[in-house]
Design a protein around this motif. Sequence first.
Motif, PDB file in Angstrom:
ATOM      1  N   LEU A  25       0.822  -1.207   0.000  1.00 38.96           N
ATOM      2  CA  LEU A  25       0.000   0.000   0.000  1.00 38.96           C
ATOM      3  C   LEU A  25       0.862   1.266   0.000  1.00 38.96           C
ATOM      4  CD1 LEU A  25      -2.835  -1.049   2.456  1.00 38.96           C
ATOM      5  CD2 LEU A  25      -3.062  -0.595   0.010  1.00 38.96           C
ATOM      6  N   VAL A  26       1.953   1.242   0.736  1.00 41.24           N
ATOM      7  CA  VAL A  26       2.844   2.412   0.765  1.00 41.24           C
ATOM      8  C   VAL A  26       3.496   2.620  -0.599  1.00 41.24           C
ATOM      9  CG1 VAL A  26       5.005   3.287   1.736  1.00 41.24           C
ATOM     10  CG2 VAL A  26       3.241   2.381   3.243  1.00 41.24           C
ATOM     11  N   VAL A  27       3.988   1.547  -1.203  1.00 43.92           N
ATOM     12  CA  VAL A  27       4.612   1.666  -2.527  1.00 43.92           C
ATOM     13  C   VAL A  27       3.597   2.155  -3.549  1.00 43.92           C
ATOM     14  CG1 VAL A  27       5.614   0.318  -4.419  1.00 43.92           C
ATOM     15  CG2 VAL A  27       6.441  -0.001  -2.094  1.00 43.92           C
ATOM     16  N   SER A  59      -4.378   7.605  -4.001  1.00 47.78           N
ATOM     17  CA  SER A  59      -2.958   7.436  -3.695  1.00 47.78           C
ATOM     18  C   SER A  59      -2.645   7.892  -2.269  1.00 47.78           C
ATOM     19  CB  SER A  59      -2.102   8.221  -4.686  1.00 47.78           C
ATOM     20  OG  SER A  59      -2.306   7.749  -5.989  1.00 47.78           O
ATOM     21  N   ILE A  60      -3.208   9.015  -1.869  1.00 50.88           N
ATOM     22  CA  ILE A  60      -2.998   9.518  -0.505  1.00 50.88           C
ATOM     23  C   ILE A  60      -3.613   8.564   0.509  1.00 50.88           C
ATOM     24  CG2 ILE A  60      -3.613  11.362   1.108  1.00 50.88           C
ATOM     25  CD1 ILE A  60      -3.349  13.311  -1.285  1.00 50.88           C
ATOM     26  N   LEU A  61      -4.829   8.107   0.242  1.00 56.33           N
ATOM     27  CA  LEU A  61      -5.501   7.194   1.164  1.00 56.33           C
ATOM     28  C   LEU A  61      -4.744   5.870   1.288  1.00 56.33           C
ATOM     29  CD1 LEU A  61      -7.978   6.907   2.982  1.00 56.33           C
ATOM     30  CD2 LEU A  61      -9.131   5.849   1.064  1.00 56.33           C
ATOM     31  N   VAL A  65      -3.174   4.471   4.794  1.00 50.96           N
ATOM     32  CA  VAL A  65      -3.563   3.149   5.304  1.00 50.96           C
ATOM     33  C   VAL A  65      -2.338   2.248   5.403  1.00 50.96           C
ATOM     34  CG1 VAL A  65      -4.884   1.060   4.767  1.00 50.96           C
ATOM     35  CG2 VAL A  65      -5.964   3.289   4.558  1.00 50.96           C
ATOM     36  N   GLY A  66      -1.486   2.256   4.399  1.00 49.29           N
ATOM     37  CA  GLY A  66      -0.271   1.444   4.437  1.00 49.29           C
ATOM     38  C   GLY A  66       0.653   1.843   5.573  1.00 49.29           C
ATOM     39  N   VAL A 122      -6.487  -7.047  -0.594  1.00 48.74           N
ATOM     40  CA  VAL A 122      -5.746  -6.418   0.495  1.00 48.74           C
ATOM     41  C   VAL A 122      -6.601  -6.387   1.760  1.00 48.74           C
ATOM     42  CG1 VAL A 122      -4.774  -4.222   1.278  1.00 48.74           C
ATOM     43  CG2 VAL A 122      -4.193  -5.097  -0.968  1.00 48.74           C
ATOM     44  N   GLY A 123      -7.872  -6.033   1.623  1.00 47.38           N
ATOM     45  CA  GLY A 123      -8.762  -6.022   2.783  1.00 47.38           C
ATOM     46  C   GLY A 123      -8.906  -7.394   3.406  1.00 47.38           C
ATOM     47  N   LEU A 124      -9.070  -8.425   2.581  1.00 51.57           N
ATOM     48  CA  LEU A 124      -9.210  -9.783   3.106  1.00 51.57           C
ATOM     49  C   LEU A 124      -7.921 -10.287   3.749  1.00 51.57           C
ATOM     50  CD1 LEU A 124     -11.385 -11.426   0.325  1.00 51.57           C
ATOM     51  CD2 LEU A 124     -12.076 -10.842   2.652  1.00 51.57           C
ATOM     52  N   LEU A 125      -6.780  -9.920   3.175  1.00 56.22           N
ATOM     53  CA  LEU A 125      -5.505 -10.290   3.797  1.00 56.22           C
ATOM     54  C   LEU A 125      -5.361  -9.650   5.177  1.00 56.22           C
ATOM     55  CD1 LEU A 125      -2.977 -10.127   0.834  1.00 56.22           C
ATOM     56  CD2 LEU A 125      -3.547 -12.137   2.204  1.00 56.22           C
ATOM     57  N   LEU A 126      -5.745  -8.386   5.295  1.00 55.50           N
ATOM     58  CA  LEU A 126      -5.644  -7.710   6.590  1.00 55.50           C
ATOM     59  C   LEU A 126      -6.585  -8.326   7.616  1.00 55.50           C
ATOM     60  CD1 LEU A 126      -5.309  -3.955   5.570  1.00 55.50           C
ATOM     61  CD2 LEU A 126      -3.554  -5.460   6.497  1.00 55.50           C
ATOM     62  N   ILE A 127      -7.808  -8.639   7.207  1.00 51.78           N
ATOM     63  CA  ILE A 127      -8.770  -9.250   8.136  1.00 51.78           C
ATOM     64  C   ILE A 127      -8.270 -10.622   8.580  1.00 51.78           C
ATOM     65  CG2 ILE A 127     -11.101 -10.189   8.345  1.00 51.78           C
ATOM     66  CD1 ILE A 127     -11.984  -7.931   6.421  1.00 51.78           C
ATOM     67  N   THR A 128      -7.807 -11.415   7.625  1.00 47.52           N
ATOM     68  CA  THR A 128      -7.329 -12.756   7.957  1.00 47.52           C
ATOM     69  C   THR A 128      -6.121 -12.700   8.882  1.00 47.52           C
ATOM     70  OG1 THR A 128      -8.123 -13.573   5.832  1.00 47.52           O
ATOM     71  CG2 THR A 128      -6.531 -14.942   6.995  1.00 47.52           C
TER      72      THR A 128
END
Length: 153
Positions: A25-27, A59-61, A65-66, A122-128
């Motif tokens: 996310l940062v990249v 991009s900012i968001l 988040v990253g 990405v959302g599912l990876l974070l939740i898992t």
Amino acid sequence: MAHTPVNHPLRPLYRGVTFLTGAYLVVFGVIGLIQTSGESFTGATDVRVLGQGANLLWSILALVVGAIVLATAALGRNLDVEANKYLGWGLLVIGSYELAVNRTDANFFGFTIATVVVTYLVGLLLITAGLYLKVAPQSQSGAPRQVREGRTA
């Protein structure tokens, strides 16, 4: 009793997944900021970042988040569990909204279908990862599953 595991043996793997997701996310956010600096803040653009549609707002968001994901993963102390849970669900909500309004003027994040798919992943990876990162003292964590089921660990 909660059904989420505490002190899971694969916790280092899930922490690594969290770091990789936050780094992605940062990249994406940094490259997106560079490529969309002269574009409009919201709305669909022709700019592609890592194969996805992007604009300055997204991009900012993504960068914010990253950075939060990386910071909470580095700190630990179950902050990463809460951050992953809420940010993961937030990304799923954003992805669902953008899927619904993808070809309309309400697409103010500038998503393409590829961006929706990546946002869901990405959302599912974070939740898992958030489900398996919880840490507690051994006295409060309860017995391992094998012991509860009467088997040897």
